[in-house]
Every structure is written in C-alpha cells, then in structure tokens.
Scaffold this motif. Structure first.
Motif, PDB file in Angstrom:
ATOM      1  N   ASN A  97       0.808  -1.232   0.000  1.00  0.00           N
ATOM      2  CA  ASN A  97       0.000   0.000   0.000  1.00  0.00           C
ATOM      3  C   ASN A  97       0.836   1.275   0.000  1.00  0.00           C
ATOM      4  OD1 ASN A  97      -2.253  -1.698   0.228  1.00  0.00           O
ATOM      5  ND2 ASN A  97      -2.231  -1.555   2.465  1.00  0.00           N
ATOM      6  N   LEU A  98       2.137   1.181  -0.282  1.00  0.00           N
ATOM      7  CA  LEU A  98       3.007   2.356  -0.247  1.00  0.00           C
ATOM      8  C   LEU A  98       3.827   2.417  -1.532  1.00  0.00           C
ATOM      9  CD1 LEU A  98       3.416   4.553   1.953  1.00  0.00           C
ATOM     10  CD2 LEU A  98       5.492   3.326   2.625  1.00  0.00           C
ATOM     11  N   PHE A  99       3.757   3.571  -2.228  1.00  0.00           N
ATOM     12  CA  PHE A  99       4.388   3.709  -3.535  1.00  0.00           C
ATOM     13  C   PHE A  99       5.124   5.047  -3.610  1.00  0.00           C
ATOM     14  CE2 PHE A  99       0.523   1.249  -3.752  1.00  0.00           C
ATOM     15  CZ  PHE A  99       0.921   0.097  -4.426  1.00  0.00           C
ATOM     16  N   ARG A 100       6.074   5.118  -4.545  1.00  0.00           N
ATOM     17  CA  ARG A 100       6.857   6.346  -4.720  1.00  0.00           C
ATOM     18  C   ARG A 100       6.835   6.744  -6.188  1.00  0.00           C
ATOM     19  NH1 ARG A 100      12.451   6.215  -1.930  1.00  0.00           N
ATOM     20  NH2 ARG A 100      12.810   4.472  -3.367  1.00  0.00           N
ATOM     21  N   GLY A 101       6.565   8.033  -6.431  1.00  0.00           N
ATOM     22  CA  GLY A 101       6.581   8.576  -7.776  1.00  0.00           C
ATOM     23  C   GLY A 101       7.587   9.696  -7.899  1.00  0.00           C
ATOM     24  N   ARG A 102       8.008   9.961  -9.103  1.00  0.00           N
ATOM     25  CA  ARG A 102       8.970  11.036  -9.347  1.00  0.00           C
ATOM     26  C   ARG A 102       8.353  12.062 -10.296  1.00  0.00           C
ATOM     27  NH1 ARG A 102      11.444  11.222 -14.215  1.00  0.00           N
ATOM     28  NH2 ARG A 102      11.168   9.455 -15.632  1.00  0.00           N
ATOM     29  N   SER A 103       8.999  13.197 -10.406  1.00  0.00           N
ATOM     30  CA  SER A 103       8.558  14.275 -11.286  1.00  0.00           C
ATOM     31  C   SER A 103       9.627  14.545 -12.332  1.00  0.00           C
ATOM     32  CB  SER A 103       8.283  15.560 -10.490  1.00  0.00           C
ATOM     33  OG  SER A 103       7.326  15.344  -9.482  1.00  0.00           O
ATOM     34  N   PRO A 104       9.239  14.969 -13.534  1.00  0.00           N
ATOM     35  CA  PRO A 104      10.245  15.383 -14.517  1.00  0.00           C
ATOM     36  C   PRO A 104      10.967  16.633 -14.036  1.00  0.00           C
ATOM     37  CG  PRO A 104       8.048  15.963 -15.271  1.00  0.00           C
ATOM     38  CD  PRO A 104       7.862  15.135 -14.033  1.00  0.00           C
ATOM     39  N   GLN A 105      12.241  16.713 -14.330  1.00  0.00           N
ATOM     40  CA  GLN A 105      13.027  17.874 -13.914  1.00  0.00           C
ATOM     41  C   GLN A 105      12.958  18.942 -14.995  1.00  0.00           C
ATOM     42  OE1 GLN A 105      14.353  17.927 -10.677  1.00  0.00           O
ATOM     43  NE2 GLN A 105      12.981  16.151 -10.766  1.00  0.00           N
ATOM     44  N   SER A 106      12.350  20.062 -14.638  1.00  0.00           N
ATOM     45  CA  SER A 106      12.171  21.161 -15.585  1.00  0.00           C
ATOM     46  C   SER A 106      12.268  22.471 -14.817  1.00  0.00           C
ATOM     47  CB  SER A 106      10.807  21.050 -16.287  1.00  0.00           C
ATOM     48  OG  SER A 106       9.762  21.278 -15.371  1.00  0.00           O
ATOM     49  N   ALA A 107      12.046  23.562 -15.547  1.00  0.00           N
ATOM     50  CA  ALA A 107      12.105  24.883 -14.903  1.00  0.00           C
ATOM     51  C   ALA A 107      10.841  25.196 -14.122  1.00  0.00           C
ATOM     52  CB  ALA A 107      12.343  25.958 -15.973  1.00  0.00           C
ATOM     53  N   TRP A 108       9.817  24.334 -14.214  1.00  0.00           N
ATOM     54  CA  TRP A 108       8.570  24.575 -13.521  1.00  0.00           C
ATOM     55  C   TRP A 108       8.782  24.467 -12.022  1.00  0.00           C
ATOM     56  CZ3 TRP A 108       5.177  27.072 -16.001  1.00  0.00           C
ATOM     57  CH2 TRP A 108       3.832  27.117 -15.612  1.00  0.00           C
ATOM     58  N   GLN A 109       8.203  25.379 -11.244  1.00  0.00           N
ATOM     59  CA  GLN A 109       8.486  25.461  -9.810  1.00  0.00           C
ATOM     60  C   GLN A 109       7.578  24.582  -8.962  1.00  0.00           C
ATOM     61  OE1 GLN A 109       8.343  29.633  -8.860  1.00  0.00           O
ATOM     62  NE2 GLN A 109      10.303  30.068  -9.836  1.00  0.00           N
ATOM     63  N   ARG A 110       6.553  24.003  -9.532  1.00  0.00           N
ATOM     64  CA  ARG A 110       5.696  23.098  -8.783  1.00  0.00           C
ATOM     65  C   ARG A 110       5.265  21.951  -9.683  1.00  0.00           C
ATOM     66  NH1 ARG A 110       0.377  27.008  -8.086  1.00  0.00           N
ATOM     67  NH2 ARG A 110      -0.192  27.145 -10.293  1.00  0.00           N
ATOM     68  N   VAL A 111       4.832  20.870  -9.059  1.00  0.00           N
ATOM     69  CA  VAL A 111       4.443  19.673  -9.795  1.00  0.00           C
ATOM     70  C   VAL A 111       3.122  19.932 -10.520  1.00  0.00           C
ATOM     71  CG1 VAL A 111       3.827  17.236  -9.572  1.00  0.00           C
ATOM     72  CG2 VAL A 111       5.631  18.192  -8.139  1.00  0.00           C
ATOM     73  N   PHE A 112       3.049  19.523 -11.770  1.00  0.00           N
ATOM     74  CA  PHE A 112       1.821  19.644 -12.556  1.00  0.00           C
ATOM     75  C   PHE A 112       0.719  18.816 -11.898  1.00  0.00           C
ATOM     76  CE2 PHE A 112      -0.505  17.570 -16.239  1.00  0.00           C
ATOM     77  CZ  PHE A 112      -1.422  18.600 -16.390  1.00  0.00           C
ATOM     78  N   GLY A 113      -0.463  19.437 -11.715  1.00  0.00           N
ATOM     79  CA  GLY A 113      -1.551  18.773 -11.011  1.00  0.00           C
ATOM     80  C   GLY A 113      -1.982  17.477 -11.661  1.00  0.00           C
TER      81      GLY A 113
END
Length: 293
Positions: free
Chosen positions: A20-36
């Motif tokens: 029941n526990l998972f980990r996700g990553r975000s693309p590294q870009s100039a955007w200052q917050r994670v896309f919803g």
C-alpha cells in the motif's frame, strides 16, 4: 516509442516501497511546482495497484492541499477502504516533506451490461489538422509569457494540444465561457486500460482552469492572477480504443466568484464517443502588481 512518451510512461509507473506504499517522481524542468495532472495520474496508478485487474476506475475525486515540489519524490499511501462484490473503493494520500499535498478517493467496478446513452459531440468544431499546436502558439505569443512558462510549454512533450479558439491570446474583450481543445497522446499505442485511464487523468488537468478567465477578458498567466487547482473530479464512462487518436476536450465555466472558478469538461473520441467527464474548482485570486520603478 519516442523518448518523451517513454518518460511519461515512466512518470506514471510508480515504485512499490511496501504494501500500500508507492513512490513517484517528477520530470526535472524549470517549472516550480508539480503539474496537477501528474499527481492525479500517479495517485490513480497507486490505487490501481491495489485493485483486482478485472475492476476498472469509473470515478475519482481529489483535493489539492499544497503545491508539489518537483525536486523530491512523492510518496503515495493507499487505504483499502472497501472491496465489494462489484465495486472497490480506495483512498490515496500523496505526501512530501512530511505533509499531505493531495488526497484522492477512487471507485472501481467490474464491467457490467446496462442502459447506454450519451451527449453528442459538438459538430461545429474545427478539425485538429487545421489548427496550430500549443508550441506554435507559444512561438507566436510567447513574448507575453514569463520565461520559465515559455520554456515549459515550448519543450518537446508527448502531448499535441491544439486549441480551437485563440481569441484569449489576442484580445482583452470578455469571451463566451466555453473552450474547445483537441488533445492527442503521441505514440501511445497498445496501452493497457489502466494506463489509458491514468493518461486521461493526467491530460484532464490541461487547459481546464484557464477557461474561467475567458468571460473576464483575462488569461491564467496574467501577472496579477494567482491560479491553482483546488479539487478535481473525473468520471470514466467508456475506455478509448487507443490513446494516440485525437480527443476533443470541451470545457465550460458555469461560475466564478469568491476567488474560486468552477469548470466542467467532456472528453470525446474523434468519432464522437463520450470517454470521460471532468469537473474542477480552482483558486482564481487577484493581486495588485507593484508599479515598476
């Protein structure tokens, strides 16, 4: 498969840490917050990982509580609320820096026969082949955008987004509270149904909240507007035949008040099948911009 398409699949492919526990990553870009849309899609994937494969998402409801930090992973904790004979319910909390940034409840159902009807797709919409892509529009109107936003939209991505109307780029006149956008996920062939729904959840956050500014002669990148998603709901009616077709995303905004804007959307396949419906409320807050020295 292109690299950008593989990157999207990788983002929606979570690492299992524990039951029941998972980990996700975000693309590294100039955007200052994670896309919803990324957080919605990843949370749905986390829920899917705990559900029998013969049960498919039919609805989700989520709340955004804090902006996501793209520099660190996101932990998704799944609560297995109920496993019924036909329906399964899951709650997911997305966590960063020890705090919840997003919560989602999703319901899954086995396929069943029943009554069948749908709204028709609008017929008076220009086909995508006649329209400019988002990258084309950024190149034309990009001088009005902050540099980091311009780079974000101009970079190569697995999505081809083509707005039907571009008047909000060119005028400050109030516009009707409607927006139509064609969207295609490039090179997304032979994608399993669970991944299709995760991609649709990802896509569903694109351009939706911008529609709230149309009746006011504004757009979301105005320097005096603070815009952020507050909640997001989605209903999956029918699975798409394939994800690399054009989808028409029809959007409207019934109300904006109290620094909140409400939007609705319907996603149709190119041949007119209603795939999904969406509703979202977002923060639309006006600020005074200091006069330049």
């Amino acid at each position: 498969m292109s690299k950008v398409m593989q990157d999207l699949l990788d983002i929606l492919d979570l690492e299992t840490l524990e039951l029941n526990l998972f980990r996700g990553r975000s693309p590294q870009s100039a955007w200052q917050r994670v896309f919803g849309g990324q957080v919605i899609g990843q949370a749905l994937v986390a829920a899917q990982r705990t559900v029998d494969v013969d049960r498919h998402a039919h609805s989700l409801h989520g709340y955004f509580m804090r902006p996501g930090d793209p520099k660190v992973p996101i932990i998704y904790e799944v609560d297995r609320i109920r496993d019924g004979r036909s329906f399964t319910t899951r709650r997911v909390v997305a966590i960063q820096h020890g705090h919840a940034i997003f919560s989602l409840e999703a319901s899954f159902q086995v396929d069943e026969p029943g009554l069948n009807h749908q709204f028709p797709m609008p017929l008076d919409v220009a086909p995508p082949e006649t329209l400019e892509s988002m990258i084309d529009l950024v190149q034309r109107y990009g001088q009005r955008l902050p540099e980091n936003v311009r780079r974000f939209w101009a970079r190569e991505r697995p999505l081809d987004i083509r707005p039907v109307g571009i008047a909000h780029y060119t005028t400050r006149d109030p516009l009707p509270p409607f927006n139509n956008v064609w969207i295609k996920v490039n090179n997304a062939t032979e994608i399993p149904r669970a991944q299709q729904f995760a991609m649709l959840a990802y896509v569903s956050d694109m351009t939706l909240l911008d529609t709230t500014t149309f009746p006011h002669g504004r757009w979301g990148f105005d320097p005096d507007i603070q815009m952020a998603s507050l909640d997001h709901a989605m209903w999956f009616h029918r699975p798409p035949a394939t994800m690399d077709q054009w989808f028409l995303y029809t959007q409207d905004t019934p109300s904006t008040m109290g620094a909140r804007g409400f939007t609705r959307g319907q996603i149709f396949s190119r041949d007119g099948v209603l795939i999904a419906s969406v509703a979202q409320e977002g923060l639309i807050r006006l600020h005074e911009v200091p006069a330049s020295a």
